[in-house]
Structures are given as C-alpha cells and as structure tokens.
Write a protein that holds these residues in place. Sequence first.
Motif, PDB file in Angstrom:
ATOM      1  N   ASP A  18       0.829  -1.207   0.000  1.00 53.09           N
ATOM      2  CA  ASP A  18       0.000   0.000   0.000  1.00 53.09           C
ATOM      3  C   ASP A  18       0.859   1.251   0.000  1.00 53.09           C
ATOM      4  O   ASP A  18       0.545   2.231  -0.674  1.00 53.09           O
ATOM      5  CB  ASP A  18      -0.923   0.027   1.217  1.00 53.09           C
ATOM      6  CG  ASP A  18      -2.092  -0.942   1.078  1.00 53.09           C
ATOM      7  OD1 ASP A  18      -2.749  -1.218   2.098  1.00 53.09           O
ATOM      8  OD2 ASP A  18      -2.346  -1.415  -0.056  1.00 53.09           O
ATOM      9  N   ALA A  19       1.937   1.248   0.740  1.00 53.81           N
ATOM     10  CA  ALA A  19       2.807   2.412   0.820  1.00 53.81           C
ATOM     11  C   ALA A  19       3.491   2.684  -0.515  1.00 53.81           C
ATOM     12  O   ALA A  19       3.799   3.829  -0.838  1.00 53.81           O
ATOM     13  CB  ALA A  19       3.858   2.214   1.917  1.00 53.81           C
ATOM     14  N   MET A  20       3.708   1.634  -1.301  1.00 55.09           N
ATOM     15  CA  MET A  20       4.392   1.800  -2.577  1.00 55.09           C
ATOM     16  C   MET A  20       3.422   2.013  -3.743  1.00 55.09           C
ATOM     17  O   MET A  20       3.829   2.269  -4.852  1.00 55.09           O
ATOM     18  CB  MET A  20       5.266   0.577  -2.866  1.00 55.09           C
ATOM     19  CG  MET A  20       6.388   0.382  -1.855  1.00 55.09           C
ATOM     20  SD  MET A  20       7.463   1.821  -1.680  1.00 55.09           S
ATOM     21  CE  MET A  20       8.328   1.726  -3.227  1.00 55.09           C
ATOM     22  N   ALA A  21       2.137   1.881  -3.483  1.00 55.94           N
ATOM     23  CA  ALA A  21       1.151   2.053  -4.550  1.00 55.94           C
ATOM     24  C   ALA A  21       1.166   3.495  -5.045  1.00 55.94           C
ATOM     25  O   ALA A  21       1.587   4.404  -4.345  1.00 55.94           O
ATOM     26  CB  ALA A  21      -0.229   1.680  -4.019  1.00 55.94           C
ATOM     27  N   GLN A  22       0.687   3.652  -6.254  1.00 55.41           N
ATOM     28  CA  GLN A  22       0.601   4.994  -6.810  1.00 55.41           C
ATOM     29  C   GLN A  22      -0.528   5.750  -6.133  1.00 55.41           C
ATOM     30  O   GLN A  22      -1.601   5.200  -5.893  1.00 55.41           O
ATOM     31  CB  GLN A  22       0.374   4.920  -8.317  1.00 55.41           C
ATOM     32  CG  GLN A  22       1.541   4.306  -9.041  1.00 55.41           C
ATOM     33  CD  GLN A  22       1.284   4.162 -10.523  1.00 55.41           C
ATOM     34  OE1 GLN A  22       0.166   4.183 -10.979  1.00 55.41           O
ATOM     35  NE2 GLN A  22       2.352   4.006 -11.281  1.00 55.41           N
ATOM     36  N   ASP A  23      -0.292   7.007  -5.843  1.00 58.14           N
ATOM     37  CA  ASP A  23      -1.248   7.852  -5.147  1.00 58.14           C
ATOM     38  C   ASP A  23      -1.594   9.028  -6.058  1.00 58.14           C
ATOM     39  O   ASP A  23      -0.805   9.961  -6.207  1.00 58.14           O
ATOM     40  CB  ASP A  23      -0.625   8.317  -3.832  1.00 58.14           C
ATOM     41  CG  ASP A  23      -1.558   9.154  -2.980  1.00 58.14           C
ATOM     42  OD1 ASP A  23      -2.529   9.726  -3.514  1.00 58.14           O
ATOM     43  OD2 ASP A  23      -1.297   9.255  -1.778  1.00 58.14           O
ATOM     44  N   VAL A  24      -2.769   8.974  -6.680  1.00 60.69           N
ATOM     45  CA  VAL A  24      -3.184  10.007  -7.631  1.00 60.69           C
ATOM     46  C   VAL A  24      -3.258  11.374  -6.955  1.00 60.69           C
ATOM     47  O   VAL A  24      -2.839  12.383  -7.541  1.00 60.69           O
ATOM     48  CB  VAL A  24      -4.535   9.632  -8.293  1.00 60.69           C
ATOM     49  CG1 VAL A  24      -5.069  10.771  -9.142  1.00 60.69           C
ATOM     50  CG2 VAL A  24      -4.369   8.374  -9.135  1.00 60.69           C
ATOM     51  N   ALA A  25      -3.773  11.425  -5.723  1.00 59.30           N
ATOM     52  CA  ALA A  25      -3.880  12.711  -5.022  1.00 59.30           C
ATOM     53  C   ALA A  25      -2.490  13.304  -4.773  1.00 59.30           C
ATOM     54  O   ALA A  25      -2.285  14.510  -4.959  1.00 59.30           O
ATOM     55  CB  ALA A  25      -4.632  12.537  -3.705  1.00 59.30           C
ATOM     56  N   ALA A  26      -1.544  12.466  -4.395  1.00 60.91           N
ATOM     57  CA  ALA A  26      -0.165  12.955  -4.217  1.00 60.91           C
ATOM     58  C   ALA A  26       0.418  13.384  -5.558  1.00 60.91           C
ATOM     59  O   ALA A  26       1.162  14.365  -5.638  1.00 60.91           O
ATOM     60  CB  ALA A  26       0.702  11.874  -3.575  1.00 60.91           C
ATOM     61  N   GLY A  27       0.063  12.662  -6.628  1.00 57.41           N
ATOM     62  CA  GLY A  27       0.518  13.031  -7.967  1.00 57.41           C
ATOM     63  C   GLY A  27      -0.031  14.372  -8.410  1.00 57.41           C
ATOM     64  O   GLY A  27       0.658  15.162  -9.058  1.00 57.41           O
ATOM     65  N   GLU A  28      -1.281  14.644  -8.045  1.00 53.53           N
ATOM     66  CA  GLU A  28      -1.874  15.945  -8.374  1.00 53.53           C
ATOM     67  C   GLU A  28      -1.127  17.060  -7.653  1.00 53.53           C
ATOM     68  O   GLU A  28      -0.850  18.109  -8.235  1.00 53.53           O
ATOM     69  CB  GLU A  28      -3.350  15.966  -7.999  1.00 53.53           C
ATOM     70  CG  GLU A  28      -4.039  17.262  -8.379  1.00 53.53           C
ATOM     71  CD  GLU A  28      -5.537  17.233  -8.150  1.00 53.53           C
ATOM     72  OE1 GLU A  28      -6.199  18.156  -8.648  1.00 53.53           O
ATOM     73  OE2 GLU A  28      -6.052  16.299  -7.498  1.00 53.53           O
ATOM     74  N   PHE A 117      -1.249  10.309 -11.805  1.00 50.71           N
ATOM     75  CA  PHE A 117      -2.091  11.488 -12.018  1.00 50.71           C
ATOM     76  C   PHE A 117      -2.216  11.797 -13.502  1.00 50.71           C
ATOM     77  O   PHE A 117      -3.317  11.976 -14.021  1.00 50.71           O
ATOM     78  CB  PHE A 117      -1.512  12.695 -11.265  1.00 50.71           C
ATOM     79  CG  PHE A 117      -2.230  13.982 -11.577  1.00 50.71           C
ATOM     80  CD1 PHE A 117      -3.505  14.223 -11.076  1.00 50.71           C
ATOM     81  CD2 PHE A 117      -1.641  14.934 -12.382  1.00 50.71           C
ATOM     82  CE1 PHE A 117      -4.180  15.407 -11.385  1.00 50.71           C
ATOM     83  CE2 PHE A 117      -2.296  16.115 -12.693  1.00 50.71           C
ATOM     84  CZ  PHE A 117      -3.574  16.345 -12.188  1.00 50.71           C
ATOM     85  N   LEU A 118      -1.110  11.832 -14.210  1.00 44.79           N
ATOM     86  CA  LEU A 118      -1.133  12.180 -15.633  1.00 44.79           C
ATOM     87  C   LEU A 118      -1.858  11.127 -16.478  1.00 44.79           C
ATOM     88  O   LEU A 118      -2.519  11.470 -17.462  1.00 44.79           O
ATOM     89  CB  LEU A 118       0.291  12.387 -16.154  1.00 44.79           C
ATOM     90  CG  LEU A 118       1.006  13.616 -15.623  1.00 44.79           C
ATOM     91  CD1 LEU A 118       2.458  13.620 -16.071  1.00 44.79           C
ATOM     92  CD2 LEU A 118       0.297  14.895 -16.055  1.00 44.79           C
ATOM     93  N   LYS A 119      -1.739   9.869 -16.097  1.00 45.07           N
ATOM     94  CA  LYS A 119      -2.366   8.793 -16.866  1.00 45.07           C
ATOM     95  C   LYS A 119      -3.894   8.852 -16.833  1.00 45.07           C
ATOM     96  O   LYS A 119      -4.542   8.221 -17.657  1.00 45.07           O
ATOM     97  CB  LYS A 119      -1.897   7.431 -16.370  1.00 45.07           C
ATOM     98  CG  LYS A 119      -0.543   7.042 -16.888  1.00 45.07           C
ATOM     99  CD  LYS A 119      -0.219   5.629 -16.463  1.00 45.07           C
ATOM    100  CE  LYS A 119       0.989   5.111 -17.184  1.00 45.07           C
ATOM    101  NZ  LYS A 119       1.268   3.723 -16.816  1.00 45.07           N
ATOM    102  N   GLN A 120      -4.460   9.614 -15.919  1.00 45.21           N
ATOM    103  CA  GLN A 120      -5.909   9.760 -15.858  1.00 45.21           C
ATOM    104  C   GLN A 120      -6.471  10.461 -17.092  1.00 45.21           C
ATOM    105  O   GLN A 120      -7.626  10.262 -17.440  1.00 45.21           O
ATOM    106  CB  GLN A 120      -6.309  10.630 -14.678  1.00 45.21           C
ATOM    107  CG  GLN A 120      -6.020  10.123 -13.329  1.00 45.21           C
ATOM    108  CD  GLN A 120      -6.486  11.141 -12.321  1.00 45.21           C
ATOM    109  OE1 GLN A 120      -7.547  10.956 -11.735  1.00 45.21           O
ATOM    110  NE2 GLN A 120      -5.741  12.209 -12.152  1.00 45.21           N
ATOM    111  N   PHE A 121      -5.664  11.301 -17.731  1.00 46.90           N
ATOM    112  CA  PHE A 121      -6.156  12.190 -18.767  1.00 46.90           C
ATOM    113  C   PHE A 121      -5.918  11.620 -20.157  1.00 46.90           C
ATOM    114  O   PHE A 121      -4.775  11.420 -20.583  1.00 46.90           O
ATOM    115  CB  PHE A 121      -5.461  13.559 -18.663  1.00 46.90           C
ATOM    116  CG  PHE A 121      -5.754  14.243 -17.357  1.00 46.90           C
ATOM    117  CD1 PHE A 121      -6.900  15.002 -17.204  1.00 46.90           C
ATOM    118  CD2 PHE A 121      -4.902  14.109 -16.278  1.00 46.90           C
ATOM    119  CE1 PHE A 121      -7.187  15.615 -15.996  1.00 46.90           C
ATOM    120  CE2 PHE A 121      -5.170  14.727 -15.066  1.00 46.90           C
ATOM    121  CZ  PHE A 121      -6.318  15.480 -14.925  1.00 46.90           C
ATOM    122  N   GLY A 122      -7.009  11.360 -20.869  1.00 47.17           N
ATOM    123  CA  GLY A 122      -6.912  10.909 -22.248  1.00 47.17           C
ATOM    124  C   GLY A 122      -6.520  12.060 -23.154  1.00 47.17           C
ATOM    125  O   GLY A 122      -6.406  13.212 -22.719  1.00 47.17           O
TER     126      GLY A 122
END
Length: 129
Positions: A18-28, A117-122
């Motif tokens: 869990d600690a190593m998972a990608q965090d979209v909010a942190a990416g934003e 975060f970036l991968k969310q956007f098409g």
Amino acid sequence: MTFRSSLLAVSLILFATDAMAQDVAAGEKSFNKCRACHQVGETAKNTVGPILNGLFGRKSGTVAGYNYSEANKSSGLTWDDAVFTDYIKDPKGKMPGTKMSFAGIKNEQEIKDLTAFLKQFGADGKKGG
C-alpha cells in the motif's frame, strides 16, 4: 512459524505494498511543480510547455500547435512509464537540447504518483480516457 507471526508477515507485506502504490492525489500535488508550464484536462492549452493530455503512448514532439525544440521533435521517444521516469528525473540529461528548464524530480515514489495522475487524462483531456 506461528499463526501470529504469519499474520504479522502478511500485514507487513500488505502495508509495504500500500505504501508503494501509486497515489493520484499525491501526484496531483506533485503536478503543481509542472503547472507553471503545462496544463491537463478538458480546457488545457499549450503555454510555455505543451499540454500533457494523453501523454503516455504519444510520440515526443507531436502536440499540435506547440513549437518544440528540434531535440524533442527528433528524439524518437514514445512516452511510457520508463521514458517518462528517466526524463522527469533529468530532462536535459535525457534529451540534450530540450527547451524544458526543470531541475527534475528525483524521488521514485513522487514520480510514480505523478505518472498515475497524468495517466488519468486521455488525449481529449477527459479523466479515464
């Protein structure tokens, strides 16, 4: 190994995962470092840098309407996780001659979060695209 020690081992593995998972909010939050030059989303426009919608899978130097450096246009790169990771750590080191003036992001977890975060956007700027 007792049941208790097995449970502890599994718990530690799950916590580490869990600690190593990608965090979209942190990416934003990390994207704030990019925001001065780049935009994402449905209303994104090229500014100092090109829009970053649909970045992953796109060939470098191909956003319509953006004036890329020759280094970027002729790099032959296609943006994927590995290329983006190398580039964002040291843009001028990965692509000598790029116009991108950015010191880079060195922290691996921050790069993973920014990538998520970036991968969310098409390409159309819509999330999930």
